[in-house]
Each structure stands twice: as C-alpha cells, then as structure tokens.
Scaffold this active site. Structure first.
Site, PDB file in Angstrom:
ATOM      1  CG  HIS A 157      17.122 -20.645   1.193  1.00 26.81           C
ATOM      2  ND1 HIS A 157      16.901 -20.973  -0.128  1.00 26.81           N
ATOM      3  CD2 HIS A 157      17.913 -19.547   1.165  1.00 26.81           C
ATOM      4  CE1 HIS A 157      17.536 -20.128  -0.913  1.00 26.81           C
ATOM      5  NE2 HIS A 157      18.144 -19.237  -0.159  1.00 26.81           N
ATOM      6  CB  CYS A 199      12.136 -25.487  -0.492  1.00 24.03           C
ATOM      7  SG  CYS A 199      12.657 -24.534  -1.939  1.00 24.03           S
TER       8      CYS A 199
END
Length: 451
Positions: A157, A199
């Site tokens: 992440h 991301c």
C-alpha cells in the site's frame, strides 16, 4: 608470403585451442562472469493480514522467477510478514498462489525478515549492506561489489510520498532516496533496477531520484494515482485478490518471454496497456532515473529462463479477471464476509460490526482532514489547497520533516491514517508547502478531533 603467414598463424591458434581448448574456454567464461558480477535481489511485501494476500503472493512469485533464473538464495533477500500461507482463512494451508488455479509460489521462499523484523530499519540496512543496523532476521544483506547488479521489488500500500511496512514507521520518499544515494556513494553496485507496486508510487521518486546514480525505476502508477489489485474474488478466494495488476503483468511477462532478449524497455511497453486497462480500473506506469538502463536485458537482473513462448501478445491472462482499487480491497473482504455468513448467525453480526467500523473509520479520516483544511485555509479554499498536485519534476513536499510531523500530529489527535487514509498525505504536504507552522497544525487537529 602474406598468405602463408596468415595460414601459419591460424594453425598455431588452432593448435592452442585443440591442446588447451577447455582451459581457454573456461577462462573466457570466468572472466565474463567476473565482469558481470553478482546478481542481487531484495523482495518486499509491505503489508500483513489476509485481505492483503496479494502482496505476499506477488513477492513469492518473484522469488520463484528469480530462483529459476539462476539467482542463489544467498543473494535473494525476502521481506514478508508471513501470515498468509498458514492463515486460518487460507483454503489451501501452506500454499500461496498468484493467479486463479496457479502453482504454489510459497514453497522454498526464504523467510529472511518476517513479523516484527519486516521493518524500514532492516530494509535500509539490507540495501546498504549494513549488518550492524539490523534488529533481527536472517542477517542477510546486499553485500555487493562494484560490478554487481541489484534488483529491488516492493509490493505494498502507499500514499503520496509514502509506502508502508507491516511494522511502523512507514518509508518516506526522501528517506528512501537518501538510502539509494548512500548506496551509490559506497560504489558497491554497477546498476540497480527498482520496481514499485503501490498507490501514488510515482511520488516516491518524482523530483527525488537524481540522475547519474545508475538506477532505473518503474512504478505501477503516477504520483497522484491509485494502483489496482487483480485476480479478485475467484473461486475459493472470494474475499481477497491474488495479485496486483502491475505486479502480475511484469511477473507473467518475465515468465513468458526470453529474458535474454526481452529488455526492461520492451517489458515496460509490452505490459503498460494491460496495467492501464483502457483507463478504467488501471494505472499509468512511470519511469524514473537513468532511463538508458532500460535497454538492458531482463536477464541481467532476473536471471535467464526457458520461455514458455515468445508471443508478443499482452493478453495472456483471464479476460474476466476482476480489478479492484488497492484501497478498497479491505472492503471487498469485509463485504464478502458479511454476505457469506449465515443469516442470524454470530458470524453475520460480527462481519456487519467490522464492516461498519471500517466504513466509519474511513469517513472519520476523510472528514477530519477536510475540516483541518477548512480551519487552516477557509471553508471555500481548504479542499482546493489540500488537493493541489505539483507539476511534474517537483517533489511532493519541500520540507519532509514538516510532513512527518504533521502526520504524527494528526494521528495523535485523530487516530491512525490507515492504509486508506494514506491518500491524505498529499494534503499534509500541501499544508507544509503553504507555510503552515506546527503549532497551527496542532491547534487545528486538536480542535477537530478532541471534541
């Protein structure tokens, strides 16, 4: 006379090869291998928990690829929390797959840095070859020399300027690039390639990675863009995703193509359409650093292979594979748990409670950051300031210490940002860029979350 001399020279050379041929050939091979140096790899899964299955699956697949390519275990260093293979929710205990009906990619994977040892300090120490900086784990580090090639692959992440580790603290873009500069300064590698799945992954290098370090980077997304999970909710794994779109794209390409011929540039061009996914549920891959390195063959970093085929097709994957925004995979997991639990059961009520809790946490983070922005910049201007994206070539923030302190201030009053909330790091960066002082941020966060 001219012809006779050449014939004589040829016969002498032929005699030498016939008599000492094996020694000459072995010497040539040894000199070639010495000039190439050792191939090193650092593989990092930066998450934990079942719903993040895909990150460890990606990393395990990468290990199998490199191992088959000829890299030795002593030169492959793996970071993974290691809570997936034998997780109580795993329908195949002891097995991890990276695509529907795929092979086990967990078997044989080195467990170098697991659990609490899967942390930023150990990651930096491993890259720098600094054993004294380690706080546990196998003790393996990149003990490289000036002719060596290093491949780093990180799946996780992320948010603007930050990627996670299972154990706090996270890794900030400025810190990561300082480590890479220090590694270059030690003159202990020839070239380095870094693949980052997260991301906003472009923000880890945008305006930060210097030229001339002999480092080439490919990221899954731009600096202001989500990356996507894939192979989501297949049979027997309805509550999670088996891989990440960028990750399985480069991994499957590396499995299928002849890595002695396929270059980093060819791979980038071959898989970017798949990763973009026609602009829906996909992201824009980016390149940073010394781009001339992308002309190198994959084999320099991943080892060679016996390709399954050499088709130029980029669609060697199920056409019905489902993609999910990385930040929403936890919701997929929780919704699946709720839907599949028997009506009226304790499991049903517990699943509903947990789903409601996570949705409430997400709303709390969103509203809190928005309110702080309104306090600092006004109701009208707040949202606009928080969402400013700086022009290409500029780093996310000028003062990284300011950014770190603002994140800590927010979390001290408003609770953890969580993987979902990391998207708001850009807002905190823009506060710093706008000249907001720490006492102003402290007061705004306290007013917002201490009621």
């Amino acid at each position: 006379m001219f012809v006779k001399i050449n014939v004589a020279s040829f016969l002498v050379a032929l005699f030498v090869v016939l008599v000492e041929g094996s020694n000459v050939i072995e010497s040539i091979v040894e000199d070639h291998e010495h000039s190439i140096g050792t191939q090193w790899a650092v593989l990092v899964a930066g998450s934990s928990d079942w719903y993040n299955y895909r990150h460890q699956a990606d990393i395990c697949h990468a290990y199998q690829l490199l191992k088959k390519g000829g890299l030795k275990d002593e030169h492959i260093i793996v970071f993974m929390y290691d809570d997936i293979a034998y997780n109580s929710e795993n329908p195949r205990p002891g097995v991890i797959i990276n695509k529907p009906h795929g092979p086990d990619v967990y078997k044989g994977v080195p467990k170098d840095y697991t659990g609490k040892n899967c942390n930023a300090q150990n990651f930096y120490g491993v890259i720098l070859g600094n054993k004294s900086a380690l706080t546990g784990g196998s003790g393996k580090v990149v003990n490289s020399g000036p002719n060596d090639y290093i491949f780093i692959y990180y799946a996780d992440h992320g948010g603007p300027g930050v990627i996670e580790m299972p154990v706090e603290p996270p890794i900030y873009g400025k810190d990561l690039n300082e480590v890479l500069k220090k590694k270059h300064g030690s003159r202990t590698y020839k070239k380095m390639v870094f693949y980052l799945e997260a991301c906003d992954s472009g923000s880890m290098f945008e305006g930060l990675l210097d030229k001339g370090l002999n480092i080439y980077v490919t990221t899954a997304s731009k600096s202001d863009e989500n990356s996507f999970a894939t192979y989501c909710a297949p049979k027997d794994y309805e509550d999670t995703c088996l891989g990440d779109l960028f990750s399985v794209s480069w991994l499957e390409n590396s499995d299928l193509q002849d890595r002695r011929v396929e270059t980093l540039k060819k791979q980038f061009r071959r898989i970017r359409k798949r990763v973009l996914n026609n602009g829906t549920e996909g992201s824009h891959m980016m390149e940073y650093g010394d781009l001339h390195i992308h002309n190198d063959a994959l084999s320099k970093y991943m080892g060679s292979n016996s390709p399954q085929h050499t088709s130029s097709s980029t669609n060697n994957y199920p056409s019905n594979s489902r993609h999910v925004n990385q930040r929403d995979v936890q919701l997929l997991y929780l919704i699946s748990k709720f839907q599949n639990a028997p009506e009226g059961s304790i499991r049903k009520s517990e699943a509903y409670r947990k789903l409601s809790e996570v949705i409430s946490e997400r709303e709390h983070v969103d509203k809190s950051v928005k309110h702080i922005g309104q306090i600092l910049f006004g109701v009208k201007n707040g949202p606009e300031v928080l969402n400013i994206v700086r022009p290409a070539g500029q780093p996310l923030v000028d003062d990284w210490d300011c950014l770190k302190s603002f994140v800590k201030i927010f979390e001290s009053y408003c609770g953890s940002l969580t993987s979902y909330g990391k998207k708001h790091v850009r807002g905190f960066a823009n506060m710093c860029n706008a000249g907001i002082q720490r006492d102003q941020m402290d007061a705004a966060a306290k007013q917002t979350c201490s009621s």
